[in-house]
Design an enzyme around this catalytic site. Structure first.
Site, PDB file in Angstrom:
ATOM      1  N   LYS A  83     -15.482 -37.229 -24.019  1.00  0.00           N
ATOM      2  CA  LYS A  83     -15.553 -37.685 -25.410  1.00  0.00           C
ATOM      3  C   LYS A  83     -15.827 -39.186 -25.407  1.00  0.00           C
ATOM      4  CE  LYS A  83     -12.586 -37.671 -29.554  1.00  0.00           C
ATOM      5  NZ  LYS A  83     -11.307 -37.149 -30.089  1.00  0.00           N
ATOM      6  N   SER A 158     -11.673 -34.348 -33.727  1.00  0.00           N
ATOM      7  CA  SER A 158     -12.811 -35.212 -33.513  1.00  0.00           C
ATOM      8  C   SER A 158     -13.485 -35.034 -32.149  1.00  0.00           C
ATOM      9  CB  SER A 158     -12.372 -36.665 -33.670  1.00  0.00           C
ATOM     10  OG  SER A 158     -11.359 -36.969 -32.717  1.00  0.00           O
ATOM     11  N   SER A 182      -7.120 -32.999 -32.453  1.00  0.00           N
ATOM     12  CA  SER A 182      -8.550 -33.271 -32.221  1.00  0.00           C
ATOM     13  C   SER A 182      -9.131 -32.644 -30.961  1.00  0.00           C
ATOM     14  CB  SER A 182      -8.793 -34.775 -32.173  1.00  0.00           C
ATOM     15  OG  SER A 182      -8.688 -35.324 -33.452  1.00  0.00           O
TER      16      SER A 182
END
Lengths: 458, 65
Positions: A83, A158, A182
């Site tokens: 990420k 996210s 997330s």
């Protein structure tokens, strides 16, 4: 062996076995993933930065080492992604924000060091929401990731790029961050497994903070077994650790599972298909010999109240300087969300922390009577991207933030598919520092149902 | 900063004042939306205020009440 005969990407554990046996090379596997990325990513937007040359060099090195008999473990030669809030030395960390334009870290995040030491092939940086919190954003530095099961639908957030890349077979696993669900939410909406361990288990140094008292790192992969292999390589060694190649599976007969009804009933906001799928999963656990019973926790909105006040307060503290000095470099959605933190008082923050302690004590008491909690992680399957609301994090209940507040390990597992063919998921929550029990139960469930073997129609 | 004007609601004026005091700004076109979000957040802070056992409302209770 080439990746799968049908062109599908193998799971991490399967690829690790093939690499160990010499029937697959890391270079073949890496090239396969690069071809998937070239074919699929223009429509799915999972990648912010692709590190192709670095990945090919790492794959060649892994093959040389494996041929020489120097196997580092099950991640050796496996293509993974990060990420884009997690530092990879020499590669930009954008946080999906113009604020960080040109920011290139000199050093790896601590967790990335562990992946490299394990011989992983790092393929690049993956799409997130701005600073892991803002709403999906269409402007620069990049568009939002799209759900591989239906490109018009939300991929979750996210750690959206991580879930999309894994679900579509561009990668065999990824590392995300989770402050309010997330890792688990995008895993749920994209039909893969996502695991948030106890906070201290994976070193956070070198990742962008969102809310330091809630932040965790965690793996996403196609199956619970693959997640467990990633977690084992990422985590700080503990007394309960298993050997790298010998996962702690086995019988789950007699395991006591508490179903959190206040998270599941109609008043909690869950959809009928989600309730049905979780009901079926409960029956599966009973058939596997588990003792399942209902337990009571405060409703999700009560956890959300404490969680969002803490998250907004801590995020504002981190971003305050730039909100004053260069607010124009934030997307409007994140800037507004961060400004909300400026309206909170110290007393608000203290009361939220106090309520967090009370809620967590309540949960600890429950986990003295049962081994594991079972509840939803999402209210429903992925909504269309154009139906997302700016303030959804305040308007809708979160089923994930509870376990960031309480710091319990929590696993998201696919438990079926909704009317439009979109994935549904359940969440398994263990005692603090007992990561094995949710992983073991999730793996046993997957072996009984095999939802994780379905692939998106790409 | 959004100039104080008669079309602003009380919530919007309060929000502007809180932000201004801290050297922060909100885009005029987004003020109403941000005030709506702040009202949602205020439901949470009010709940936490009511739920808190540590307050002069409970004066006389032991410290670990």
């Amino acid at each position: 062996m080439m990746p799968e005969a049908d062109g599908d990407t193998p799971g991490l554990a399967q690829a690790a076995r093939a690499l160990r046996a010499g029937s697959l090379s890391s270079l073949e596997l890496t090239r396969h993933c690069l071809a998937r990325i070239a074919e699929l990513d223009p429509g799915l937007n999972a990648f912010v930065t692709l590190t192709e040359e670095r990945a090919l060099a790492a794959a060649r090195q892994a093959d040389e080492e494996l041929r020489a008999g120097h196997r580092r473990g099950p991640l050796h030669g496996i293509p993974l992604g990060l990420k884009d809030v997690i530092d990879l030395a020499g590669v930009p960390t954008s946080g999906q924000s113009s604020q960080l334009h040109g920011h290139v870290p000199m050093r790896n995040a601590a967790a990335v060091d562990r992946l490299e030491q394990a011989g992983a092939v790092l393929m690049g940086k993956l799409t997130t929401h701005e600073f892991a919190f803002g709403p999906p954003r269409w402007g620069p530095p990049g568009p939002p990731a799209r759900n591989p099961w239906h490109a018009a639908h939300f991929a979750g957030g996210s750690s959206s790029g991580a879930a999309v890349a894994v679900a579509s077979g561009m990668l065999l696993g990824a590392l995300g961050s989770d402050s309010a669900g997330s890792v688990r939410s995008p895993a749920a909406l994209c039909g893969v497994a996502g695991f948030k361990p106890t906070r201290a288990r994976i070193d956070l140094r070198g990742s962008l903070p969102l809310a330091p008292s809630l932040d965790c790192l965690g793996p996403l992969a196609r199956s619970v077994e693959d997640c467990a292999l990633l977690y084992r390589a990422l985590a700080q060694p503990g007394e309960d650790f298993w050997r790298a190649d010998e996962l702690p599976w086995g019988e789950i007969r007699g395991l006591k599972i508490g179903v959190v009804r206040s998270f599941l009933d109609e008043r909690s906001g869950t959809s009928a298909p989600t309730r049905t799928a979780i009901g079926d999963a409960i029956a599966t656990f009973e058939a596997l010999g588990c003792e399942v019973r209902d337990v009571s926790l405060p409703a999700p909105w009560e956890w959300n109240a404490a969680g969002m006040v803490i998250l907004l307060g801590e995020a504002f503290a981190y971003h305050e300087h730039w909100l004053r000095s260069r607010p124009q470099h934030y997307g409007a959605g994140l800037r507004d969300a961060l400004l909300l933190g400026a309206t909170l008082s110290a007393a608000d923050y203290c009361r939220a922390q106090e309520h967090r302690q009370a809620l967590s004590s309540n949960l600890d008491a429950l986990l003295e009577d049962v081994d594991l909690l079972l509840c939803p992680i999402q209210a429903s399957a992925a909504p269309p991207l154009d139906q997302l609301t700016t303030w959804g994090f305040l308007e809708k209940p979160s089923y994930g933030i509870a376990f960031n507040l309480s710091d319990n390990p929590a696993l998201s597992v696919c438990c079926g598919f909704g009317p439009q063919g979109l994935p549904l998921a359940l969440q398994l929550v263990g005692r603090r520092n007992d990561e094995i029990t949710p992983l073991r139960a999730g793996h046993a469930y997957e072996q009984a149902c095999e939802w994780h073997r379905r692939r998106p129609p790409l | 900063m959004v100039p104080d004007d008669d079309t602003q609601t009380a919530d919007e004026r309060w929000l502007c004042a809180v932000l201004q005091r801290q050297g922060l700004e909100v885009e005029p076109a987004r003020l109403a939306e941000l005030a709506r979000a702040q009202a949602l957040l205020a439901r949470y802070t009010e709940f936490l205020r009511q739920a808190s056992p540590v307050s002069v409302r409970h004066l006389g209770q032991p410290h670990d009440a």
